[in-house]
Scaffold this motif. Structure first.
Motif, mmCIF file in Angstrom:
data_model
loop_
_atom_site.group_PDB
_atom_site.id
_atom_site.type_symbol
_atom_site.label_atom_id
_atom_site.label_comp_id
_atom_site.label_asym_id
_atom_site.label_seq_id
_atom_site.Cartn_x
_atom_site.Cartn_y
_atom_site.Cartn_z
ATOM 1 N N SER A 249 0.843 -1.196 0.000
ATOM 2 C CA SER A 249 0.000 0.000 0.000
ATOM 3 C C SER A 249 0.878 1.246 0.000
ATOM 4 C CB SER A 249 -0.906 0.014 1.234
ATOM 5 O OG SER A 249 -0.136 0.200 2.414
ATOM 6 N N ALA A 250 0.269 2.386 -0.321
ATOM 7 C CA ALA A 250 1.022 3.644 -0.263
ATOM 8 C C ALA A 250 1.482 3.928 1.162
ATOM 9 C CB ALA A 250 0.158 4.794 -0.785
ATOM 10 N N LEU A 285 -1.523 9.079 -10.521
ATOM 11 C CA LEU A 285 -1.814 9.435 -9.132
ATOM 12 C C LEU A 285 -2.451 10.820 -9.060
ATOM 13 C CD1 LEU A 285 -1.507 8.733 -6.068
ATOM 14 C CD2 LEU A 285 0.682 9.964 -6.154
ATOM 15 N N PHE A 286 -1.947 11.758 -9.864
ATOM 16 C CA PHE A 286 -2.529 13.104 -9.900
ATOM 17 C C PHE A 286 -3.985 13.046 -10.365
ATOM 18 C CE2 PHE A 286 -3.447 17.118 -12.131
ATOM 19 C CZ PHE A 286 -3.176 18.033 -11.117
ATOM 20 N N ARG A 287 -4.255 12.268 -11.424
ATOM 21 C CA ARG A 287 -5.635 12.148 -11.920
ATOM 22 C C ARG A 287 -6.553 11.580 -10.837
ATOM 23 N NH1 ARG A 287 -3.150 10.324 -16.624
ATOM 24 N NH2 ARG A 287 -3.665 8.144 -16.199
ATOM 25 N N TYR A 305 -4.506 3.179 -1.693
ATOM 26 C CA TYR A 305 -3.673 3.218 -2.901
ATOM 27 C C TYR A 305 -2.692 2.059 -2.791
ATOM 28 C CZ TYR A 305 -5.355 7.856 -4.177
ATOM 29 O OH TYR A 305 -6.148 8.911 -4.551
ATOM 30 N N GLY A 306 -2.507 1.333 -3.880
ATOM 31 C CA GLY A 306 -1.642 0.165 -3.813
ATOM 32 C C GLY A 306 -0.634 0.111 -4.943
ATOM 33 N N PHE A 307 0.389 -0.708 -4.722
ATOM 34 C CA PHE A 307 1.426 -0.953 -5.722
ATOM 35 C C PHE A 307 1.629 -2.457 -5.844
ATOM 36 C CE2 PHE A 307 2.103 3.207 -3.989
ATOM 37 C CZ PHE A 307 2.442 3.991 -5.081
ATOM 38 N N LEU A 308 1.771 -2.928 -7.069
ATOM 39 C CA LEU A 308 2.063 -4.331 -7.336
ATOM 40 C C LEU A 308 3.545 -4.467 -7.655
ATOM 41 C CD1 LEU A 308 -0.994 -5.142 -9.637
ATOM 42 C CD2 LEU A 308 -0.730 -5.764 -7.229
ATOM 43 N N PHE A 309 4.149 -5.576 -7.232
ATOM 44 C CA PHE A 309 5.558 -5.763 -7.565
ATOM 45 C C PHE A 309 5.871 -7.230 -7.832
ATOM 46 C CE2 PHE A 309 5.478 -6.207 -2.940
ATOM 47 C CZ PHE A 309 6.353 -7.255 -2.690
ATOM 48 N N ASP A 310 6.824 -7.424 -8.731
ATOM 49 C CA ASP A 310 7.369 -8.746 -9.033
ATOM 50 C C ASP A 310 8.803 -8.538 -9.495
ATOM 51 O OD1 ASP A 310 7.112 -7.749 -11.620
ATOM 52 O OD2 ASP A 310 5.348 -8.957 -12.090
ATOM 53 N N SER A 312 9.844 -7.636 -12.237
ATOM 54 C CA SER A 312 9.974 -6.537 -13.203
ATOM 55 C C SER A 312 9.939 -5.169 -12.527
ATOM 56 C CB SER A 312 8.864 -6.624 -14.254
ATOM 57 O OG SER A 312 7.589 -6.404 -13.664
ATOM 58 N N GLY A 313 9.688 -5.138 -11.221
ATOM 59 C CA GLY A 313 9.678 -3.873 -10.505
ATOM 60 C C GLY A 313 8.332 -3.554 -9.879
ATOM 61 N N LEU A 314 8.147 -2.273 -9.574
ATOM 62 C CA LEU A 314 6.978 -1.791 -8.839
ATOM 63 C C LEU A 314 6.112 -0.940 -9.763
ATOM 64 C CD1 LEU A 314 6.420 -1.997 -5.640
ATOM 65 C CD2 LEU A 314 7.147 0.381 -5.576
ATOM 66 N N LYS A 315 4.793 -1.113 -9.677
ATOM 67 C CA LYS A 315 3.898 -0.259 -10.467
ATOM 68 C C LYS A 315 2.616 0.004 -9.685
ATOM 69 C CE LYS A 315 1.673 -3.997 -13.096
ATOM 70 N NZ LYS A 315 1.372 -4.505 -14.455
ATOM 71 N N LEU A 316 1.981 1.130 -9.988
ATOM 72 C CA LEU A 316 0.734 1.506 -9.331
ATOM 73 C C LEU A 316 -0.347 0.486 -9.675
ATOM 74 C CD1 LEU A 316 -0.527 3.866 -7.626
ATOM 75 C CD2 LEU A 316 -1.226 4.881 -9.805
ATOM 76 N N SER A 317 -1.054 0.011 -8.665
ATOM 77 C CA SER A 317 -2.112 -0.973 -8.910
ATOM 78 C C SER A 317 -3.343 -0.278 -9.489
ATOM 79 C CB SER A 317 -2.501 -1.664 -7.600
ATOM 80 O OG SER A 317 -3.363 -0.840 -6.830
ATOM 81 N N PRO A 318 -4.274 -1.052 -10.055
ATOM 82 C CA PRO A 318 -5.559 -0.452 -10.423
ATOM 83 C C PRO A 318 -6.213 0.205 -9.210
ATOM 84 C CG PRO A 318 -5.352 -2.630 -11.401
ATOM 85 C CD PRO A 318 -4.192 -2.470 -10.461
ATOM 86 N N ALA A 319 -7.048 1.204 -9.462
ATOM 87 C CA ALA A 319 -7.732 1.924 -8.383
ATOM 88 C C ALA A 319 -8.770 1.019 -7.723
ATOM 89 C CB ALA A 319 -8.402 3.176 -8.941
ATOM 90 N N TYR A 320 -9.076 1.310 -6.473
ATOM 91 C CA TYR A 320 -10.113 0.558 -5.762
ATOM 92 C C TYR A 320 -10.716 1.430 -4.668
ATOM 93 C CZ TYR A 320 -6.066 -0.359 -2.658
ATOM 94 O OH TYR A 320 -4.948 -0.230 -1.858
#
Length: 409
Positions: A249-250, A285-287, A305-310, A312-320
């Protein structure tokens, strides 16, 4: 004398459906302090991932954590949420307050969010993934209602309801299997004054129309009540089971304490994201921040707010969990988000959002274009909400929540 407990932290590595032990977590509940040490054999793996990319990089010496009652962020994210804790306590027939953080951590199951698992010993078996099928949702929803009202629930239904998740807060929910995927089924709550599952579906699909990354969703009528189904974005079907993606999470990527709300700040998250994610994620994130202002989503705390990682690195997760907060007509239109927005702190205004746009990698002109497009899209919210079945009375009740769509910039 301090109460110390040790658990083995397991991780599901990329492409694998069986977890491997990564290290030992030691927790002193009285002091609220935890520490973690990677295992030597785990560090020798070529495909090893950190169990918490923010707080526990690979190879690090044991490091204590005192925030969030002594839980590292990724560990807290993987623990049951408020609803999950209610269910666990109801199954044990005790108040949630008598259970410790470690009780909840060990009592999670195979549907916990992310790629971690926690076991009492290294020889403990894989937790069974036994989510109910879609066709059992009505009886599971009935069991959830009984938990809300303090009634006893039959053991077989409690087992199904226990397949919850650690994302989603206090509202009743359950992970279900449907269409060869895992979904979070979000139920109506006992005290809802409006149809929250349908309103959340309307808000989330409106976010999708605004170019915000949202998961696949369906609204289903179960037993005469609306249930929102949200596809799990941390699970991918594999021939041998389910491949898990790491989740942070953020709140966790920032290593903030859940109680230290004065630290919560969108711009600070954007600053940290520059070291870990793409520029497009920061602009997204701004949007999302501006969208929250336009729809009056004041439950935008950093665990939402969440981030997924594997590997390949870290990326912003879909919104929820985007849901408009109800506001009374005639009451002052000023309101505040859960996190600081700009120069005026948490003030939920478009002007305040634009004041720190540079921290999101946007020039003054670029940020105005983004905001203008969002205002135009969200401005048609009434037609969109009506198109997904929201009633006239619900749309009237929500009207004050969208007052920011009338603001000039």
């Amino acid at each position: 004398m301090m109460t110390q407990k040790k658990v083995v932290v397991f991780i599901y590595l990329p492409g694998e459906t069986l977890a491997v032990p990564a290290g030992i977590f030691t927790h002193e509940s009285d002091a609220g302090i935890g520490s973690f040490a990677y295992g030597r054999r785990y560090l020798e793996r070529k495909n090893a991932l950190p169990v918490d990319p923010a707080a526990l990089p690979l190879g690090a010496m044991p490091r204590e954590v005192a925030t969030n009652k002594g839980l590292y962020g990724a560990f807290r994210d993987a623990a049951p949420d408020y609803w999950g804790r209610l269910v666990i306590a109801a199954e044990r027939r005790v108040p949630p307050e008598v259970l410790s953080e470690m009780d909840f951590l060990l009592d999670g199951n195979a549907t916990r969010v992310g790629n971690l698992d926690f076991r009492a010993t290294i020889d403990d078996p894989e937790p069974a993934l036994e989510p109910p099928h879609f066709n059992r949702l009505e009886e599971v929803m009935d069991a959830a209602f009984k938990i809300e009202t303090g009634e006893q629930v039959a053991h077989h239904l409690m087992r199904l309801l226990r397949q919850g998740t650690s994302v989603g807060g206090a509202r009743p929910k359950c992970t279900v299997q449907w269409r060869d995927a895992l979904w979070i089924a979000k139920f109506p709550a006992r005290n809802d004054s409006v149809n929250i599952p349908r309103i959340e579906y309307a808000a989330m699909t409106l976010a999708g129309k605004c170019g915000i990354n949202v998961p696949t969703m369906y609204l289903q009528s179960i037993g005469g009540k609306d249930v929102l189904l949200v596809r799990r974005f941390d699970r991918v079907r594999h021939k041998d089971g389910w491949v898990r993606k790491g989740f942070l999470s953020a709140l966790s990527i920032m290593q903030w304490d859940e109680a230290d709300r004065l630290s919560w700040n969108y711009g600070a998250i954007a600053d940290t994201m520059r070291r870990h994610t793409s520029v497009n994620d920061i602009k997204e994130l701004f949007r999302r921040m501006v969208f929250n202002i336009l729809v009056r989503n004041t439950d935008d705390h950093p665990r939402n707010y969440g981030f997924l990682f594997d590997d390949s690195g870290l990326k912003l997760s879909p919104a929820y969990d985007i849901v408009p907060s109800l506001s009374q007509p005639g009451v002052a239109t000023e309101f505040f988000l859960a996190m600081s927005v700009g120069k005026r702190g948490r003030e939920a205004s478009l002007e305040n959002a634009l004041s720190h746009a540079i921290r999101f990698g946007l020039s003054g002109e670029e940020s105005r274009v983004v905001v203008e497009k969002l205002v135009e899209k969200v401005g048609g919210w009434r037609d969109h909400f009506a198109s997904v079945g929201c009633s006239d009375s619900e749309i009237r009740a929500l009207d004050p929540s969208f007052a920011r769509c009338m603001d000039s910039i």
